[in-house]
Design an enzyme around this catalytic site. Structure first.
Site, PDB file in Angstrom:
ATOM      1  N   TYR A  10       0.827  -1.223   0.000  1.00 58.34           N
ATOM      2  CA  TYR A  10       0.000   0.000   0.000  1.00 58.34           C
ATOM      3  C   TYR A  10       0.848   1.254   0.000  1.00 58.34           C
ATOM      4  CZ  TYR A  10      -4.759  -1.611   0.651  1.00 58.34           C
ATOM      5  OH  TYR A  10      -6.003  -2.126   0.436  1.00 58.34           O
ATOM      6  N   LYS A 212       5.422   9.862  13.744  1.00 60.12           N
ATOM      7  CA  LYS A 212       4.499   8.963  13.036  1.00 60.12           C
ATOM      8  C   LYS A 212       3.620   8.206  14.036  1.00 60.12           C
ATOM      9  CE  LYS A 212       2.714   5.973  10.155  1.00 60.12           C
ATOM     10  NZ  LYS A 212       1.692   6.354   9.181  1.00 60.12           N
ATOM     11  N   ASN A 216      -0.629   8.498  15.071  1.00 61.86           N
ATOM     12  CA  ASN A 216      -1.654   7.447  15.006  1.00 61.86           C
ATOM     13  C   ASN A 216      -2.174   7.072  16.383  1.00 61.86           C
ATOM     14  OD1 ASN A 216      -1.813   7.405  12.300  1.00 61.86           O
ATOM     15  ND2 ASN A 216      -0.539   5.599  11.986  1.00 61.86           N
ATOM     16  N   ARG A 219      -4.823   9.495  17.254  1.00 55.74           N
ATOM     17  CA  ARG A 219      -6.129   9.218  16.614  1.00 55.74           C
ATOM     18  C   ARG A 219      -6.816   8.050  17.317  1.00 55.74           C
ATOM     19  NH1 ARG A 219      -8.985  10.494  12.134  1.00 55.74           N
ATOM     20  NH2 ARG A 219     -10.006   8.863  10.907  1.00 55.74           N
ATOM     21  N   CYS A 276      -2.831   0.484  10.536  1.00 59.54           N
ATOM     22  CA  CYS A 276      -2.089   1.536  11.242  1.00 59.54           C
ATOM     23  C   CYS A 276      -2.473   1.566  12.719  1.00 59.54           C
ATOM     24  CB  CYS A 276      -2.406   2.896  10.619  1.00 59.54           C
ATOM     25  SG  CYS A 276      -2.258   2.918   8.846  1.00 59.54           S
ATOM     26  N   LYS A 279      -1.885  -1.200  15.390  1.00 65.48           N
ATOM     27  CA  LYS A 279      -0.463  -1.595  15.552  1.00 65.48           C
ATOM     28  C   LYS A 279       0.385  -0.454  16.120  1.00 65.48           C
ATOM     29  CE  LYS A 279       1.609  -1.619  11.514  1.00 65.48           C
ATOM     30  NZ  LYS A 279       2.415  -0.373  11.422  1.00 65.48           N
ATOM     31  N   LYS A 340     -12.665   0.042   6.781  1.00 65.37           N
ATOM     32  CA  LYS A 340     -13.255   1.388   6.764  1.00 65.37           C
ATOM     33  C   LYS A 340     -14.064   1.521   5.492  1.00 65.37           C
ATOM     34  CE  LYS A 340     -10.444   4.992   5.921  1.00 65.37           C
ATOM     35  NZ  LYS A 340      -9.235   5.850   5.941  1.00 65.37           N
ATOM     36  N   ARG A 347      -7.919  -5.675   6.464  1.00 63.91           N
ATOM     37  CA  ARG A 347      -6.906  -6.004   7.487  1.00 63.91           C
ATOM     38  C   ARG A 347      -7.384  -5.591   8.871  1.00 63.91           C
ATOM     39  NH1 ARG A 347      -1.740  -3.187   4.896  1.00 63.91           N
ATOM     40  NH2 ARG A 347      -3.378  -1.726   4.286  1.00 63.91           N
TER      41      ARG A 347
HETATM   42  N1  SAJ Z   1     -12.647   5.006  12.986  1.00 55.63           N
HETATM   43  C1  SAJ Z   1     -13.614   5.201  13.980  1.00 55.63           C
HETATM   44  N2  SAJ Z   1     -13.944   6.487  14.333  1.00 55.63           N
HETATM   45  C2  SAJ Z   1     -13.362   7.565  13.739  1.00 55.63           C
HETATM   46  C3  SAJ Z   1     -12.379   7.339  12.729  1.00 55.63           C
HETATM   47  C4  SAJ Z   1     -12.037   6.054  12.370  1.00 55.63           C
HETATM   48  O1  SAJ Z   1     -14.159   4.243  14.537  1.00 55.63           O
HETATM   49  O2  SAJ Z   1     -13.708   8.684  14.077  1.00 55.63           O
HETATM   50  C5  SAJ Z   1     -12.273   3.641  12.652  1.00 55.63           C
HETATM   51  C6  SAJ Z   1     -12.481   3.301  11.186  1.00 55.63           C
HETATM   52  O3  SAJ Z   1     -13.756   2.744  10.991  1.00 55.63           O
HETATM   53  C7  SAJ Z   1     -11.400   2.252  10.946  1.00 55.63           C
HETATM   54  C8  SAJ Z   1     -10.283   2.675  11.885  1.00 55.63           C
HETATM   55  O4  SAJ Z   1     -10.877   3.529  12.860  1.00 55.63           O
HETATM   56  O5  SAJ Z   1     -11.841   0.976  11.324  1.00 55.63           O
HETATM   57  C9  SAJ Z   1      -9.142   3.390  11.206  1.00 55.63           C
HETATM   58  O6  SAJ Z   1      -9.724   4.406  10.445  1.00 55.63           O
HETATM   59  P1  SAJ Z   1      -8.794   5.601   9.866  1.00 55.63           P
HETATM   60  O7  SAJ Z   1      -9.708   6.585   9.206  1.00 55.63           O
HETATM   61  O8  SAJ Z   1      -7.896   6.090  10.917  1.00 55.63           O
HETATM   62  O9  SAJ Z   1      -8.033   4.902   8.680  1.00 55.63           O
HETATM   63  P2  SAJ Z   1      -6.537   4.437   8.591  1.00 55.63           P
HETATM   64  O10 SAJ Z   1      -6.278   3.244   9.435  1.00 55.63           O
HETATM   65  O11 SAJ Z   1      -6.249   4.336   7.115  1.00 55.63           O
HETATM   66  O12 SAJ Z   1      -5.706   5.641   9.216  1.00 55.63           O
HETATM   67  C10 SAJ Z   1      -4.889   6.425   8.399  1.00 55.63           C
HETATM   68  C11 SAJ Z   1      -3.862   7.015   9.320  1.00 55.63           C
HETATM   69  N3  SAJ Z   1      -2.883   7.654   8.476  1.00 55.63           N
HETATM   70  C12 SAJ Z   1      -1.662   7.101   8.385  1.00 55.63           C
HETATM   71  O13 SAJ Z   1      -1.299   6.148   9.041  1.00 55.63           O
HETATM   72  C13 SAJ Z   1      -0.761   7.761   7.422  1.00 55.63           C
HETATM   73  C14 SAJ Z   1      -4.506   8.020  10.240  1.00 55.63           C
HETATM   74  O14 SAJ Z   1      -3.488   8.682  10.995  1.00 55.63           O
HETATM   75  C15 SAJ Z   1      -5.256   9.052   9.439  1.00 55.63           C
HETATM   76  O15 SAJ Z   1      -5.866   9.979  10.332  1.00 55.63           O
HETATM   77  C16 SAJ Z   1      -6.346   8.338   8.640  1.00 55.63           C
HETATM   78  O16 SAJ Z   1      -5.673   7.435   7.735  1.00 55.63           O
HETATM   79  C17 SAJ Z   1      -7.144   9.352   7.831  1.00 55.63           C
HETATM   80  O17 SAJ Z   1      -7.442  10.417   8.419  1.00 55.63           O
HETATM   81  O18 SAJ Z   1      -7.490   9.041   6.689  1.00 55.63           O
END
Ligand code: SAJ
Length: 447
Positions: A10, A212, A216, A219, A276, A279, A340, A347
């Site tokens: 990815y 980094k 995460n 978040r 992300c 982990k 998502k 994954r």
């Molecule tokens: N999720 C929630 N509530 C939220 C946001 C997400 O339950 O408010 C869940 C999603 O359903 C999913 C998981 O969390 O199952 C992760 O969602 P994500 O939007 O964080 O997606 P990721 O895992 O692709 O996170 C990435 C991260 N970016 C990198 O690692 C470079 C994260 O830091 C970013 O904030 C996120 O993308 C983004 O904003 O798109």
């Protein structure tokens, strides 16, 4: 410049595509012929994207391959005459949440055997703070006989990609480049400025590694906060999604935080998946060696988020009970396998956790996903029509756009029992109840 990108995943695929689409760059992608990923070599050399849903990526790849600026090989020898080698192999965690560094160490050694004098080596894999210095640097130096910062330049520069925005994020999100020396950092900044239109910040390697992981973990903690606050509000009969809107309505002026304290309460949901967030908090904690202080909030947030599929099961049992059904009598459909919305990436998906929690107790459990046709050990149903037919309970676990278009009257006629459990705030509770459904939703009051 010749760039070798090691690891066609990815991170590596969009990076290779973006560099190959940049004038003056020739790119070689390196992908081992593993069981799981070897098939990508032939696909990529046809200019076809392994990630069908990714905007721009397909056209970038076909243009680069037909233009001759990108090809993919299974041999690391391609690193031999590269001006820059970017390592994007993944670093997973094991059951004890410890990073598995073997593959990264091996690849670093192999690159070290081939890297030429004066080259730049950039690690993009997410690693605990200190790993670039303690694992990657010695492996490169021992194998090459050169010193980092002297014979070759070494940087750690993390990716910020997310499924659905792989190419966009590489081009338009700020980039952090941590150098082993200031000269390394400036070489790295200069390198990434070729593809990044946003700010490119130079710093040291440990700061970049920590940034980094903190990004995460931040978040993940915020999502855990939303989940716990939603459970508290739910127990009080208060609608958390309304509370969230009211809190986030607080105005804020960019750059003037003292005018109003900025609020950004995240979404509660069926759980936290992906590669992300489940982990990276553990990698941050692994890098932390000082035993005088024991982190509690970051591990606790992981516990809260990992418990959300269990909360979903509780809502399912409660909703079925309202219809006089036990779990053992119920035929359940889970909507969405992706971790998502609108991604084909499953994954660590919370749907898989919930499926495992239900499969031995419910009469039948199947999973619908518009993008994923099959998944080892999970009965997948492709058509939504077939998926909801004669089901006693519909459970939303992923926020795929297609679910927002479901007509409740149509659904009422198709299902055997009118039960909806909404893990991603897709349906409107009132509309569901007016249509005669028993509705439960994460963050919505039960009645
Ligand atoms: N999720 C929630 N509530 C939220 C946001 C997400 O339950 O408010 C869940 C999603 O359903 C999913 C998981 O969390 O199952 C992760 O969602 P994500 O939007 O964080 O997606 P990721 O895992 O692709 O996170 C990435 C991260 N970016 C990198 O690692 C470079 C994260 O830091 C970013 O904030 C996120 O993308 C983004 O904003 O798109």
């Amino acid at each position: 410049m010749k760039v070798a990108v090691v690891g066609m995943g990815y991170v590596g695929v969009p990076l290779a595509a973006v560099f190959a689409d940049t004038p003056g760059f020739d790119v070689v992608g390196v992908q081992r012929r593993s069981e799981r990923s070897g098939w990508k070599i032939e696909l990529l050399n046809k200019g076809v994207s392994p990630y069908e849903l990714e905007p721009e990526l397909g056209e970038l790849l076909s243009r680069a391959v037909s233009g001759g600026s990108l090809h993919v090989t299974d041999s690391l020898d391609a690193c031999g005459d590269a001006d820059c080698v970017v390592v994007t192999v993944q670093v997973p965690i094991d059951e004890e949440k410890k990073p598995m560094l073997g593959n990264l160490r091996q690849v670093s050694t192999e690159v070290g055997c081939r890297v030429r004098r004066g080259a730049l080596v950039s690690l993009e894999s997410t690693v605990p703070p200190g790993i670039t210095e303690k694992v990657v640097k010695p492996a490169l130096e021992d194998a090459s006989g050169m010193k980092a910062g002297d014979g070759f330049n070494l940087v750690y520069s993390y990716e910020r990609v997310t499924p659905g925005r792989l190419v966009y994020n590489i081009r338009h999100l700020p980039r952090v480049v941590g150098g082993y020396t200031p000269v390394c950092a400036s070489r790295g900044v200069e390198f990434y400025r070729n593809i990044c239109s946003a700010a490119v910040h130079g710093t040291d390697m440990a700061t970049a590694e920590a940034a980094k992981l903190v990004e995460n973990a931040y978040r993940d903690v915020n999502i855990a906060f939303a989940n716990e606050a939603a459970l508290i509000c739910g127990a009080m009969g208060v609608d958390f999604h309304r509370v969230r809107e009211l809190v986030n309505d607080l105005p804020h002026v960019e750059g003037e935080p003292r005018l109003n304290p900025y609020r950004n309460v995240h979404y509660p949901g069926a759980g936290v998946g992906g590669h992300c967030l489940p982990k990276d908090p553990w990698l941050l904690l692994h890098g932390y060696q000082d035993k005088r202080f024991t982190p509690t909030l970051i591990p606790a947030a992981r516990t809260v988020n990992d418990a959300m599929p269990g909360q979903m099961k509780r809502l399912i049992v409660d909703a079925l009970g309202e219809q006089g059904l036990s779990l053992g009598e119920a035929k359940i459909i889970l909507l969405g396998l992706g971790f998502k919305g609108d991604t084909e990436d499953a994954r660590n998906s919370p749907t898989l956790t919930l499926y495992e929690l239900l499969r031995h107790e419910a009469a039948d459990v199947a999973v619908h996903d518009p993008y994923i046709k099959r998944w080892e050990g999970v009965p997948m149903i492709q058509s939504l029509d077939e998926a909801v037919e004669a089901r006693d309970c519909l459970v939303v676990t992923t926020r795929h756009g297609v679910y927002h278009e479901i007509d409740l009257e149509w659904l009422r006629d198709k299902m055997k029992k009118p039960v909806i459990v909404d893990g991603r705030d897709v349906f409107d509770p009132e509309e569901c109840r007016l249509e005669g459904f028993t509705y439960r939703g994460v963050g919505h009051a039960a009645r």
